[in-house]
Design an enzyme around this catalytic site. Structure first.
Site, PDB file in Angstrom:
ATOM      1  CE1 TYR A  95      27.264-109.497 -77.673  1.00  0.00           C
ATOM      2  CE2 TYR A  95      27.250-110.352 -79.990  1.00  0.00           C
ATOM      3  CZ  TYR A  95      26.677-110.285 -78.651  1.00  0.00           C
ATOM      4  OH  TYR A  95      25.539-110.883 -78.226  1.00  0.00           O
ATOM      5  NE  ARG A 124      21.993-116.196 -79.890  1.00  0.00           N
ATOM      6  CZ  ARG A 124      22.067-116.090 -78.497  1.00  0.00           C
ATOM      7  NH1 ARG A 124      23.009-115.483 -77.945  1.00  0.00           N
ATOM      8  NH2 ARG A 124      21.206-116.563 -77.684  1.00  0.00           N
ATOM      9  CE1 TYR A 173      24.769-112.763 -82.720  1.00  0.00           C
ATOM     10  CE2 TYR A 173      23.758-110.844 -81.361  1.00  0.00           C
ATOM     11  CZ  TYR A 173      24.397-111.982 -81.444  1.00  0.00           C
ATOM     12  OH  TYR A 173      24.897-112.612 -80.292  1.00  0.00           O
ATOM     13  CG  HIS A 213      25.238-111.388 -73.554  1.00  0.00           C
ATOM     14  ND1 HIS A 213      25.335-113.105 -73.753  1.00  0.00           N
ATOM     15  CD2 HIS A 213      25.359-111.182 -74.868  1.00  0.00           C
ATOM     16  CE1 HIS A 213      25.299-113.226 -75.015  1.00  0.00           C
ATOM     17  NE2 HIS A 213      25.224-112.275 -75.856  1.00  0.00           N
ATOM     18  CG  HIS A 229      20.691-111.682 -76.779  1.00  0.00           C
ATOM     19  ND1 HIS A 229      20.738-111.935 -78.073  1.00  0.00           N
ATOM     20  CD2 HIS A 229      22.276-111.681 -76.516  1.00  0.00           C
ATOM     21  CE1 HIS A 229      21.937-112.183 -78.609  1.00  0.00           C
ATOM     22  NE2 HIS A 229      22.612-112.169 -77.643  1.00  0.00           N
TER      23      HIS A 229
END
Length: 287
Positions: A159, A215, A194, A220, A218
């Site tokens: 991120y 994870r 990740y 969000h 995806h």
């Protein structure tokens, strides 16, 4: 009245009695329940004084690892399934409505508002993805003016606020508003799955015991509209091999999307998804 002698057989009872004697309301009852569970945990696991100091040191390190851009406490809650459980308890919805999931530790409330069709990939690194969809109610009617916040990891699984010196400010983040038909669309890049952060105390502890820390890929979303319960959720890549062991326990069948190859409009991939909102009720608060 003579004071009871504190022992491992009555320790929780003594603390609960003192809480009840000197306070009132819901909080003391919740604390009494917490004390009861913690004391039973201590009696069951029987840590040494040195081991308990290590536990306190761990919690202290979690606090030190938290700041305005990183919330290690949220990560701890997420990885232990606590956040997911709180969501399950507080956001039960009718069949057909989009379910909530955990928000995760990398959300930022100050993402920029952008026009429909904008590209949130500010560095252009990754395979282009065209995201489109609709926001509707349970009757299938469009929800005009719904505000959609989105954020995601990049093609390497990081991120923007994990890499402030490597990614542009607000990379892969944006806020959009649906049109009169409830539709939205924007451009981005295909996210990568990740491993959750292992450089802090939470990841190091759980990694040491072999806990799955992966994870699946995806996006969000938070979707808000006047008169409706807010949706806070993920859309997962249905082709990701780690769907069955999401570290944050967020994968639900309704949230698995189809990332399709797409050569139209210059996109290599496309995703189309419909969010279904529920009318707000006075006795329930929006997430």
């Amino acid at each position: 009245m003579a004071a009871l002698s504190f022992s491992e057989n009555n320790s929780a009872e003594i603390v609960a009695e003192r809480l009840a004697r000197h306070s009132s309301g819901k909080l003391p009852k919740a604390l009494s329940s917490l004390v009861d569970h913690l004391h039973r945990f201590i009696v069951e696991t029987r840590p040494t004084s040195a081991e308990w100091r290590k536990a306190i040191e761990f919690l202290t390190e979690v606090g030190h690892a938290s700041d305005q851009k990183r919330q290690e406490w949220v990560l701890l809650s997420d990885l232990l399934g606590i956040t997911a459980l709180v969501e399950e308890i507080n956001s039960r919805r009718p069949k057909g409505a989009t379910p909530n999931t955990v928000r995760g530790p990398f959300y930022r409330a100050d993402a920029p508002r952008l026009p429909l069709g904008a590209n949130i990939s500010l560095d252009g690194i990754g395979e282009p993805l065209e995201v489109s969809g609709h926001v509707i109610d349970l009757d299938g009617k469009p929800v005009a003016g719904a505000v959609i916040e989105t954020w995601q990891a990049n093609a390497q699984g990081f991120y923007e606020n994990q890499q402030p010196d490597m990614q542009p400010e607000f990379n892969l983040r944006g806020v959009f508003t649906t049109g009169s038909d409830g539709a939205f669309h924007y451009r981005t890049i295909k996210p990568s799955g990740y491993a959750v952060p292992c450089d802090g105390p939470v990841g190091q502890m759980l990694g040491a015991v072999g806990f799955p820390l992966r994870r699946p890929a995806h996006l969000h979303f938070i979707v808000r509209a006047d008169g409706f319960e807010a949706i806070r959720t993920h859309i997962y890549d249905g082709a990701d091999p780690h769907l069955s062991e999401d570290a944050l326990f967020g994968v639900k069948q309704e949230l698995i999307g189809a990332f399709k190859p797409d050569q139209s409009r210059g996109a290599r991939w496309s995703l189309d998804f419909t969010f279904v909102m529920v009318r707000a009720r006075q006795e329930r608060q929006s997430p």
